[in-house]
Design a protein around this motif. Structure first.
Motif, PDB file in Angstrom:
ATOM      1  N   ALA A   1      81.308  34.561  59.310  1.00  0.00           N
ATOM      2  CA  ALA A   1      81.730  35.760  58.491  1.00  0.00           C
ATOM      3  C   ALA A   1      80.151  36.157  57.816  1.00  0.00           C
ATOM      4  O   ALA A   1      79.263  35.649  57.648  1.00  0.00           O
ATOM      5  CB  ALA A   1      82.501  35.266  57.268  1.00  0.00           C
ATOM      6  N   GLY A   2      80.499  37.388  57.558  1.00  0.00           N
ATOM      7  CA  GLY A   2      79.187  37.971  56.576  1.00  0.00           C
ATOM      8  C   GLY A   2      79.659  38.757  55.475  1.00  0.00           C
ATOM      9  O   GLY A   2      79.306  39.986  55.445  1.00  0.00           O
ATOM     10  N   PRO A   3      80.391  38.177  54.504  1.00  0.00           N
ATOM     11  CA  PRO A   3      80.753  38.829  53.134  1.00  0.00           C
ATOM     12  C   PRO A   3      80.013  39.982  52.650  1.00  0.00           C
ATOM     13  O   PRO A   3      80.271  40.941  52.157  1.00  0.00           O
ATOM     14  CB  PRO A   3      81.455  37.753  52.435  1.00  0.00           C
ATOM     15  CG  PRO A   3      81.508  36.669  53.213  1.00  0.00           C
ATOM     16  CD  PRO A   3      80.212  36.654  54.150  1.00  0.00           C
ATOM     17  N   THR A   4      78.747  39.420  52.428  1.00  0.00           N
ATOM     18  CA  THR A   4      77.873  40.317  51.601  1.00  0.00           C
ATOM     19  C   THR A   4      77.077  41.206  52.814  1.00  0.00           C
ATOM     20  O   THR A   4      76.227  42.327  52.227  1.00  0.00           O
ATOM     21  CB  THR A   4      76.521  39.824  51.074  1.00  0.00           C
ATOM     22  OG1 THR A   4      76.015  38.925  51.926  1.00  0.00           O
ATOM     23  CG2 THR A   4      77.243  38.828  49.944  1.00  0.00           C
ATOM     24  N   LEU A   5      77.267  41.112  53.948  1.00  0.00           N
ATOM     25  CA  LEU A   5      76.608  41.991  55.086  1.00  0.00           C
ATOM     26  C   LEU A   5      77.432  42.872  55.660  1.00  0.00           C
ATOM     27  O   LEU A   5      77.173  44.089  55.756  1.00  0.00           O
ATOM     28  CB  LEU A   5      75.999  40.902  56.250  1.00  0.00           C
ATOM     29  CG  LEU A   5      74.684  39.885  55.820  1.00  0.00           C
ATOM     30  CD1 LEU A   5      74.652  39.080  56.631  1.00  0.00           C
ATOM     31  CD2 LEU A   5      73.572  40.935  55.851  1.00  0.00           C
ATOM     32  N   TRP A   6      78.551  42.711  56.079  1.00  0.00           N
ATOM     33  CA  TRP A   6      79.559  43.560  56.719  1.00  0.00           C
ATOM     34  C   TRP A   6      80.950  43.419  56.044  1.00  0.00           C
ATOM     35  O   TRP A   6      81.914  44.246  56.594  1.00  0.00           O
ATOM     36  CB  TRP A   6      79.746  43.430  58.223  1.00  0.00           C
ATOM     37  CG  TRP A   6      79.735  42.084  58.629  1.00  0.00           C
ATOM     38  CD1 TRP A   6      81.036  41.237  58.893  1.00  0.00           C
ATOM     39  CD2 TRP A   6      78.673  41.239  59.370  1.00  0.00           C
ATOM     40  NE1 TRP A   6      80.661  40.155  59.352  1.00  0.00           N
ATOM     41  CE2 TRP A   6      79.421  40.089  59.685  1.00  0.00           C
ATOM     42  CE3 TRP A   6      77.507  41.271  59.729  1.00  0.00           C
ATOM     43  CZ2 TRP A   6      78.633  38.977  60.360  1.00  0.00           C
ATOM     44  CZ3 TRP A   6      76.755  40.239  60.113  1.00  0.00           C
ATOM     45  CH2 TRP A   6      77.415  38.965  60.440  1.00  0.00           C
ATOM     46  N   GLY A   7      80.922  42.585  55.079  1.00  0.00           N
ATOM     47  CA  GLY A   7      82.237  42.542  54.304  1.00  0.00           C
ATOM     48  C   GLY A   7      83.479  41.746  54.842  1.00  0.00           C
ATOM     49  O   GLY A   7      83.457  40.715  55.251  1.00  0.00           O
TER      50      GLY A   7
END
Length: 351
Positions: free
Chosen positions: A98-104
């Motif tokens: 996951a990439g919450p701060t990168l692509w949500g």
């Protein structure tokens, strides 16, 4: 993913964060990074209207391009390998989950090391960004410690007995997604949830909160040092102005910050009570911008919450700031790569 490469060697090191992408050069086994280039990350913070998968593709294109530009530099031998720290949970075989701060929101699992190896034609070593940052401090910290980054999001890693405490699937060290506010209208997190620690105590979360406080109490905001730089418009408050006002002792700014840090203090108390770690290092743009103010207010709240068996002095003594620069992940991923490389051997990918 494994690939053979000689060691020691010159590495291109990259730190992909939610706000900034940093790329530089380092010799494996050293702690001096050079030729560092910093650019805004082409992800959620800049192109939030795009779908998560589109953002992931955009971020990887940018990462590939910037690393490729550093592989050969004037007057230097070509790099022999690449080491990347990545802002997101990662499995032991290098798949970003996951990439919450990168692509949500949800996007395809990303085997970042394999993708970059195919694109660049060099061995690639990859690790979670907070894992990398923790390795910068591993040699200097004789006791187990928890390193927490407080920037656009919040992440943590516990370093104990020479290793990061994390499982093979990448679980662990994502305390920023601990649910601390159960209200239906709690602050939104980049992962799609609400009320997570990172949505409240991170730089983005604290900024969201102080803007909301300014809108809710116009008279208190008008008396604050924040009213000047923002022109009296809550939405014009910036993290830089917020940090400056808090450092200067502005009551409105400090009380808003204190409220944002309360759940982070609870997180520290929980970690101490659960596993007994007594050393907590904080890095990240927001924490370091606040400096001693961050430690003072967090310490106040930690004393209020309490750490079972510790007095106030021992409780405050657990907290410290990391080095006041933004090279933690670049240096750390270089150190971690050196620890894994040693003599000529396979380059490993770790969570």
């Amino acid at each position: 993913m494994t690939a053979l490469t000689p060691a020691p060697c010159d590495l291109v090191v990259a730190d992909l964060g939610g706000t900034t992408l940093r790329v530089g050069r380092i010799t494996a086994g050293t702690s001096e990074v050079h030729d560092v280039k910093r650019v805004p990350t082409n992800g959620l913070g800049r192109y939030g209207a795009l779908a998560p998968q589109e953002l992931q593709d955009r971020v990887m294109e940018q990462l590939t391009r910037e690393i490729a530009a550093h592989l050969t530099r004037p007057g230097q031998a070509p790099a022999q390998a690449v080491a990347v720290s990545f802002a997101g949970p990662m499995t032991a075989d290098g798949v970003v989950l996951a990439g919450p701060t990168l692509w949500g929101g949800p996007a395809a699992p990303l085997p970042v090391a394999d993708v970059l190896t195919q694109r660049l034609g060099l061995p690639v070593f990859a690790a979670n960004d907070v894992t990398a940052a923790a390795w910068r401090y591993a040699a200097a910290e004789p006791e187990p410690f928890c390193l927490t980054t407080v920037s656009s999001g919040i992440g943590n890693k516990v370093f104990r007995h020479g290793e990061i405490v994390i499982d093979q699937l990448g679980y662990g060290g994502e305390i920023g997604h601990w649910l601390v506010d159960h209200a239906e209208d709690a602050a939104p997190c980049e992962c799609g949830g609400r009320g997570h620690l990172g949505a409240i105590a991170s730089g983005r979360g604290a900024l969201f909160a102080v803007r909301a406080a300014a809108a809710a109490d116009a008279s208190a905001f008008a008396r604050s040092a924040l009213a000047g730089p923002s022109g009296g418009v809550p939405e014009a408050i910036t993290n830089e102005a917020f940090a400056a006002a808090a450092r200067a002792g502005d009551t409105f700014a400090r009380e808003s910050l204190r409220r944002s840090l309360r759940p982070l203090a609870s997180a520290v108390s929980l970690l101490f009570t659960a596993i007994g770690v007594r050393r907590y290092l904080f890095v990240g743009g927001f924490a370091l911008a606040l400096g001693d103010t961050f430690l003072t207010l967090l310490g106040d709240e930690l004393v209020r919450v309490g750490c079972f068996g510790l007095d106030e002095y021992a409780t405050r003594a657990m907290l410290a700031l990391g080095e006041d620069d933004d090279d933690h992940c670049l240096i750390g991923i270089g150190q971690l790569a050196a620890a894994r490389l040693g003599a000529p051997r396979a380059v490993e990918v770790t969570a």
